[in-house]
Enzyme design. Sequence first.
Site, PDB file in Angstrom:
ATOM      1  N   GLU A   1      38.036  13.315  52.476  1.00  0.00           N
ATOM      2  CA  GLU A   1      37.921  11.938  52.978  1.00  0.00           C
ATOM      3  C   GLU A   1      39.287  11.421  53.400  1.00  0.00           C
ATOM      4  OE1 GLU A   1      36.134  10.565  49.393  1.00  0.00           O
ATOM      5  OE2 GLU A   1      38.040   9.966  48.513  1.00  0.00           O
TER       6      GLU A   1
ATOM      7  N   LYS B   1      42.785   9.554  53.625  1.00  0.00           N
ATOM      8  CA  LYS B   1      43.790   9.096  52.668  1.00  0.00           C
ATOM      9  C   LYS B   1      44.362   7.803  53.232  1.00  0.00           C
ATOM     10  CE  LYS B   1      47.647  10.599  49.826  1.00  0.00           C
ATOM     11  NZ  LYS B   1      48.405   9.367  49.868  1.00  0.00           N
TER      12      LYS B   1
ATOM     13  N   ASP C   1      46.697   4.661  53.415  1.00  0.00           N
ATOM     14  CA  ASP C   1      48.047   4.377  52.951  1.00  0.00           C
ATOM     15  C   ASP C   1      48.071   2.960  52.388  1.00  0.00           C
ATOM     16  OD1 ASP C   1      50.575   5.007  52.385  1.00  0.00           O
ATOM     17  OD2 ASP C   1      51.360   4.876  54.424  1.00  0.00           O
TER      18      ASP C   1
ATOM     19  N   TYR D   1      36.677   4.794  46.137  1.00  0.00           N
ATOM     20  CA  TYR D   1      36.424   6.220  46.357  1.00  0.00           C
ATOM     21  C   TYR D   1      36.061   7.022  45.110  1.00  0.00           C
ATOM     22  CZ  TYR D   1      41.560   5.839  45.878  1.00  0.00           C
ATOM     23  OH  TYR D   1      42.820   5.502  45.497  1.00  0.00           O
TER      24      TYR D   1
ATOM     25  N   LYS E   1      48.669  15.981  54.288  1.00  0.00           N
ATOM     26  CA  LYS E   1      49.252  14.843  55.014  1.00  0.00           C
ATOM     27  C   LYS E   1      49.557  15.204  56.464  1.00  0.00           C
ATOM     28  CE  LYS E   1      52.012  12.293  52.221  1.00  0.00           C
ATOM     29  NZ  LYS E   1      52.423  11.077  51.678  1.00  0.00           N
TER      30      LYS E   1
ATOM     31  N   CYS F   1      71.936 -19.085  72.428  1.00  0.00           N
ATOM     32  CA  CYS F   1      70.594 -18.679  72.840  1.00  0.00           C
ATOM     33  C   CYS F   1      70.659 -18.081  74.248  1.00  0.00           C
ATOM     34  CB  CYS F   1      69.672 -19.899  72.827  1.00  0.00           C
ATOM     35  SG  CYS F   1      68.089 -19.589  73.608  1.00  0.00           S
TER      36      CYS F   1
ATOM     37  N   CYS G   1      68.732 -20.845  76.709  1.00  0.00           N
ATOM     38  CA  CYS G   1      69.227 -22.194  77.034  1.00  0.00           C
ATOM     39  C   CYS G   1      70.718 -22.347  76.761  1.00  0.00           C
ATOM     40  CB  CYS G   1      68.432 -23.243  76.266  1.00  0.00           C
ATOM     41  SG  CYS G   1      68.735 -23.197  74.495  1.00  0.00           S
TER      42      CYS G   1
ATOM     43  N   CYS H   1      67.227 -20.586  67.678  1.00  0.00           N
ATOM     44  CA  CYS H   1      67.658 -21.577  68.646  1.00  0.00           C
ATOM     45  C   CYS H   1      66.954 -22.871  68.252  1.00  0.00           C
ATOM     46  CB  CYS H   1      67.235 -21.145  70.050  1.00  0.00           C
ATOM     47  SG  CYS H   1      67.345 -22.508  71.218  1.00  0.00           S
TER      48      CYS H   1
ATOM     49  N   CYS I   1      64.305 -25.865  74.597  1.00  0.00           N
ATOM     50  CA  CYS I   1      64.715 -24.546  75.096  1.00  0.00           C
ATOM     51  C   CYS I   1      63.597 -23.956  75.957  1.00  0.00           C
ATOM     52  CB  CYS I   1      65.022 -23.626  73.917  1.00  0.00           C
ATOM     53  SG  CYS I   1      65.135 -21.885  74.376  1.00  0.00           S
TER      54      CYS I   1
HETATM   55  S1  IVH Z   1      41.961   9.954  44.799  1.00  0.00           S
HETATM   56  C1  IVH Z   1      43.934  11.717  41.095  1.00  0.00           C
HETATM   57  N1  IVH Z   1      41.275   9.313  47.245  1.00  0.00           N
HETATM   58  O1  IVH Z   1      46.760   8.371  47.282  1.00  0.00           O
HETATM   59  C2  IVH Z   1      43.141  11.126  42.174  1.00  0.00           C
HETATM   60  N2  IVH Z   1      43.429   8.677  46.469  1.00  0.00           N
HETATM   61  O2  IVH Z   1      48.912  10.179  46.317  1.00  0.00           O
HETATM   62  C3  IVH Z   1      43.948  10.285  43.058  1.00  0.00           C
HETATM   63  N3  IVH Z   1      44.741   7.427  48.098  1.00  0.00           N
HETATM   64  O3  IVH Z   1      47.287   6.986  44.116  1.00  0.00           O
HETATM   65  C4  IVH Z   1      43.195   9.291  43.787  1.00  0.00           C
HETATM   66  N4  IVH Z   1      43.228   7.421  49.707  1.00  0.00           N
HETATM   67  O4  IVH Z   1      46.710   5.427  46.061  1.00  0.00           O
HETATM   68  C5  IVH Z   1      42.237   9.269  46.296  1.00  0.00           C
HETATM   69  N5  IVH Z   1      40.550   8.808  49.375  1.00  0.00           N
HETATM   70  C6  IVH Z   1      41.482   8.738  48.441  1.00  0.00           C
HETATM   71  C7  IVH Z   1      42.711   8.090  48.667  1.00  0.00           C
HETATM   72  C8  IVH Z   1      43.671   8.093  47.652  1.00  0.00           C
HETATM   73  C9  IVH Z   1      44.434   7.020  49.351  1.00  0.00           C
HETATM   74  C10 IVH Z   1      46.027   7.182  47.433  1.00  0.00           C
HETATM   75  C11 IVH Z   1      45.930   6.598  46.040  1.00  0.00           C
HETATM   76  C12 IVH Z   1      46.590   7.594  45.151  1.00  0.00           C
HETATM   77  C13 IVH Z   1      47.506   8.288  46.108  1.00  0.00           C
HETATM   78  C14 IVH Z   1      47.862   9.649  45.604  1.00  0.00           C
END
Ligand code: IVH
Length: 660
Positions: A111, A113, A115, A223, A310, A404, A407, A422, A427
């Site tokens: 799934e 990830k 940020d 999740y 990543k 500025c 102006c 400014c 202006c």
């Molecule tokens: S699972 C041990 N699922 O990534 C299980 N984490 O680097 C860890 N994160 O602390 C969590 N999307 O903040 C999981 N689909 C996802 C995620 C996810 C983002 C973040 C989360 C975690 C960090 C780990």
Amino acid sequence: MSQKDEYNRLVEDAKKHDALYYIETKPVITDYEYDHLIKSIEGIEREHPEWIKSDSPTQKVSSDIQSGFKQVEHSRPMLSLMNTYSEEELSDFVKRMEKILGQSDFAFTTELKIDGIAAAIRYEKGKFVQAVTRGDGKKGDDVTENVRTIQCLPHQLKGNNIPDVLELRGEVFLPLTVFHQLNAEKEEAGEDVYANPRNAAAGSLKLLDPRETKERKLAIIIYDVVDGELERQSEVAGYLKSLGLPVFSKEQSCLCKNVSEILEFAKGIEEKRRTFAFEIDGIVIKFDDIDKREEIGYTGKSPRWAVAYKFAPEQAITKIEEITVQVGRTGVLTPVAELTPVKLAGSTISRATLHNQDEIDRKDIRIGDTVIIEKGGDVIPKVVSVDLNKRPSNSHKWHMPKNCPSCGSHVVHIEGEVAVRCMNPSCGAKNLKRIVFFAAKDAMDIDHLGVKVIEKLVKNGYVKRISDIYRLTEAELSQVEGFKEKSVNNILASIERSKETTLARFIFALGIKHIGEIAAEEIAETVAAVDKFLQLTEEKLLEIDGIGKIVSQSLVEFLGDPANITEIQELIKLGVHPKGRVKIDHPFSGKTFVLTGTLTKYGRSEAGELIKQRGGKVSSSVGPGTDYLIAGEEAGSKLAKAKKLGIGILDEAEFIRLCQ
Ligand code: IVH
């Protein structure tokens, strides 16, 4: 330096960056560079396990604990994830699994990830009771009241199958649209901008006043379930969804049997990376069979049964040809790097924002420098770092102009702000930006009245302030160079159309410092009419749900200037008619209902009307978007479907009670 000294230095370095990232939410290196640093530490630790320091970032979860919050122990540790960047590392992860289990017949749920910030969420008897940050993995900050302001997270779970205690893990994030707006507002207000959506989310989640957090419009996706009944990760999303919780959509998750299926999913997601409403930095791969996870086990800080894959950052190398200065709506001067055009993530980039003098000094950015630029969550790319080896020998430090650029008036550095402004109320550049902002799509939405046209109208002296837009005549417009009859008519028609608008748009369009679309909406819902808006006081503003001190002070200052009041009154006199809407504060508000069976007291359309009057919607078919089914006598297949989907069911008596 001996290798051991080198190791100690790297650990200290990583700890410093941890604090900048987690506590101050102001990182000075990219995630990619940080991960690289961790990889170097891991390399040395593999060679010399005897050197491993107990506080090495490879040994424990980095802490985000901050003063101002109560700390809460996690029922189960909140761990972090191992990162992988290549097919090889990913396939090593799967091979490790085969080795531990002695078989290769298994699957992974993959799934997005996100940020953002991990949070532990707890429901008791279906009620949201607690939210805690990851903290140091064992205990975290209690951010319950802030998380309660997240709109997509239900305060009450729905369905008939609600467990006594439900402990969840999810990611709190700032949708990209909100992030862009927040940074634009921060820049205009002369404040430090957030480096990326993650920092903005962290900063917003850790605000000490939940009303201010609410203004930030955070979102969450859940999740994981902790100690749940489910046997497979791939069942988690469907189950959580049936309880009304926000989860990944079908295209954002996939059940994969092997490395090549995982890579295929990753490739598809990376291509779509910029289409999601939030920033992602990769995918997460989780062993699907939940019971087997204990057998697979854990390292000090992460599970062995899950891994992150990543994406490489989207970066490019180019040269800064010039640094120009833009003047914003509120007078803030923003330095902009004019770049040698370069391709980055599918588009050609020729400018990057440098934010302010502090940012330029921190990175020592100069004209002529060769730089790495990166597209983060922001649409406008930023300069990540300078290649000092390529710096021309005659380069010198860059300084913000004292006057500025529009102006010529002296600029002012206001105490406590990073920006210079400014202050000249007339202006030209400021005024132009204010008018452009007023007419823009998300404000008064005056079609055909973009920057270029407004520039011409201002230059000709036809538009000096906002209200002049509504004084424009056909004769005046026809005199503007390049304006044909058709464009004149188009402009006049869209100006006329814009007069009928909502109060929220009108308030937003005034371009008041710190008042974004969200705050404007909250204020509009409370005052419901322009005259009430003009009479707002700080005390009244602070009573509004979601309005904090910063917004209220800024608005009071704006309303305290008689010139602003006159301009608003002029707009109304010229025919602008902002319509207010009274906030509906009812449990039905924003919920979708389906009616089925025979109701004894009301007809279907009467019942539908009662729902709509209370802010709810009525739909004809039961689906995942349905919140409640109202089941009269002899309800049939819709009732069965709602039960299957775990949708909340109300009988007629309950419905009538809730209506009252
Ligand atoms: S699972 C041990 N699922 O990534 C299980 N984490 O680097 C860890 N994160 O602390 C969590 N999307 O903040 C999981 N689909 C996802 C995620 C996810 C983002 C973040 C989360 C975690 C960090 C780990």
